[in-house]
Design a protein around this motif. Sequence first.
Motif, short mmCIF file in Angstrom:
data_model
loop_
_atom_site.label_atom_id
_atom_site.label_comp_id
_atom_site.label_asym_id
_atom_site.label_seq_id
_atom_site.Cartn_x
_atom_site.Cartn_y
_atom_site.Cartn_z
N GLU A 292 0.82 -1.21 0.00
CA GLU A 292 0.00 0.00 0.00
C GLU A 292 0.85 1.27 0.00
O GLU A 292 0.32 2.36 0.13
N GLU B 116 2.34 2.79 -2.34
CA GLU B 116 2.08 3.71 -3.44
C GLU B 116 0.88 4.61 -3.17
O GLU B 116 0.75 5.67 -3.76
N ASP B 117 0.01 4.21 -2.24
CA ASP B 117 -1.15 5.04 -1.90
C ASP B 117 -0.81 6.11 -0.87
O ASP B 117 -1.68 6.91 -0.51
N PHE C 134 -1.58 10.10 -1.19
CA PHE C 134 -2.88 10.74 -0.95
C PHE C 134 -2.89 11.35 0.44
O PHE C 134 -2.38 10.78 1.41
N ARG D 19 -4.41 9.20 3.19
CA ARG D 19 -3.52 8.16 3.69
C ARG D 19 -2.43 8.75 4.58
O ARG D 19 -2.07 8.18 5.62
N ASP E 246 -6.35 15.10 -3.51
CA ASP E 246 -6.42 13.66 -3.71
C ASP E 246 -7.06 13.32 -5.04
O ASP E 246 -6.65 12.38 -5.73
N VAL F 25 -5.50 11.16 -8.06
CA VAL F 25 -6.16 10.01 -8.69
C VAL F 25 -6.11 10.16 -10.20
O VAL F 25 -5.84 9.19 -10.94
N ARG G 144 -2.63 9.51 -11.35
CA ARG G 144 -2.23 8.11 -11.28
C ARG G 144 -2.91 7.25 -12.34
O ARG G 144 -2.26 6.42 -12.97
#
Length: 636
Positions: A91, A93-94, A97, A100, A294, A298, A301
């Motif tokens: 996780e 790579e998340d 955000f 996160r 965020d 998205v 990404r």
Amino acid sequence: MWQTDQEEPAQQQKLAESENAAAAAAQNSNNKMSWGTDLWDQFDNLSLHTNRGIDVLDKYANFLRDRVAIETEYAGKLRRLVKNYQPKKKEEEDNEFTSRQAFRNLLKEVGDLAGQREVVSETLQLQIIQGVTLLSKTLREDRKKCLNDGTVLQQTLSAQLSSLERAKRNYDKAYRDSEKAVENHKKADMDFNLSRAEVERYKNIMTSKIQQSDDAKNEYANQLQKTNNLQQQHYGTLLPAVFNRLQELDEKRTRGIREFIIGAADVESSVAPIIARCMEGIVKAGESINEQEDSLKVIERYQSGFQPPADIPFEDLSKMDSSIATQSNYSSVTYNHLTIKGTISGPKFKKPRGGILNSIFGSNKNSLTADGQKEDFSDLPPNQQRKKLQAKIAELQHKVDQETNTRDGLMKMKIVYEANSSLGNPMTVEGQLNESEHELEKLKNDLKKYQGYLDKANQLQVVNNSPQSNRNQLQNGHRTSRHSNGSASADDHNDGDDQPDDAGSLSRSDSEDNVAQIQNGHNNNNNGSASPESGLGTSHTSLPGSGQGSANENAMGEETCYETEVELLQPLGTCRALYPFEATSEGSIPMNEGEELQVIENDQGDGWTRVRRANNSNGWDEGFVPTSYIECTLFA
């Protein structure tokens, strides 16, 4: 038994010591209310009260121990909670955000909270609980001494009272005996019948009894005086001193409870500012969440870089021959369905074949990376491919800079050693310098290779986004079908780069380049068929009965061909499943015994046949099944 004067000095010494202590206590009390004055006759109640007071102190210590256990357990559970919710490696790579990142910061603050609860637990244990335990032990020992002293005083007074009682009884008996002896003597003296000797005997008895009565009287008076003195000292000085000591112990216990309760609160208050900062950190973590940021991440990404499909034109069937109209209508409807589905992810088919294809393309330089992606990331959408390539180039550039600095340092070290051999042997640096040069050259080659990948990806993006490319993408609502000579219609020509990929990959760009070469008539085989040496069978992507298909469509790599072309292949026939089959490899589909399927590609010699079935949810399912599991009936 009578208490002699020889038994009294030790008791008198103890009483004197108690009297001195009581006098000092009375002087320190400064005429305040004291247990020794006001509770002179409540020895048993004071003993019970002080015992209950120390029990309360012990109960408070047990309360603190239970609270420390709760604090420790709470801190431990908080730490386990933080550990269980730490982001996994997959996780990472998340973490870009803000939500996160805020959650990660929240976990950090909760971990700090757990640390503060541990501080509270340890401080209560070391300072408060140990202090309460020590105070309780001291109070019990001092109380025991006081009660023992009070018991000795009570026993001494009781013994003196017993002596007084015995002296009084003896005096009473002696007095009665003396009175009786006097009366007997008077009677004998008046009796003329008795001889003088008898009268003299009665007289002697009377004298003796009178003497005994006087002695008993003196003893009684002496014991009475001693008892009164002792009782006055007992209730006026000795016992009050004991009671005052008990009062001091009880006040010390009460004062200790007050100090310990305040101290425990101070321990809690000492961590309150840190806990408040943790709360501020949690609030700050929540406020750092930015939904718009965020959303942009998205987009960054997942943006593929593909253009949305063009409008599907109207088909006038009256102006088309029947065979082409049927095919066009079928392809148009299917393409419309797959276009809607393709807005999320394009259809992918992977043929579970080895053998010939692996022998041809298995040595491809564009091998898969550790995470299963191609070296040039051509299996990703254009935008994602460019991002991955840019990140890889930045990583390689950083390594090149590091290795360059290492090489320069080694070179300087070698020069210093050559100038002054006493500092070191230059040959020891030579090997390291050669390794550094080799590693630097390798990194530069990799950097150049990935820069080439990036340039090619940028060129392909320009071509795909050009108006000519968009106009050539669709014709009459679907891609133009390939004709029997292995070429495509003129509208389907590709303007992309016609050079093969440096790494020899089966990427989307290479597939389009190969298609462009075929469309421009650059096929190596004049008749458009595959050569026997290629090891590839005839492709059946053309219409049934149209002869040989384009050999180059197999050369493109079947997986990429399926990803880039969204029209459905025309069925070559039908088949019936002889046995049930469960799909265990990627690209295969399951089937039930007796199920009817469409054959869209014959077995190419590797034991697999490509089939298709209708699916109510998403249109069609395509995949490969073992040839030995089906019975085929091909169209004429």
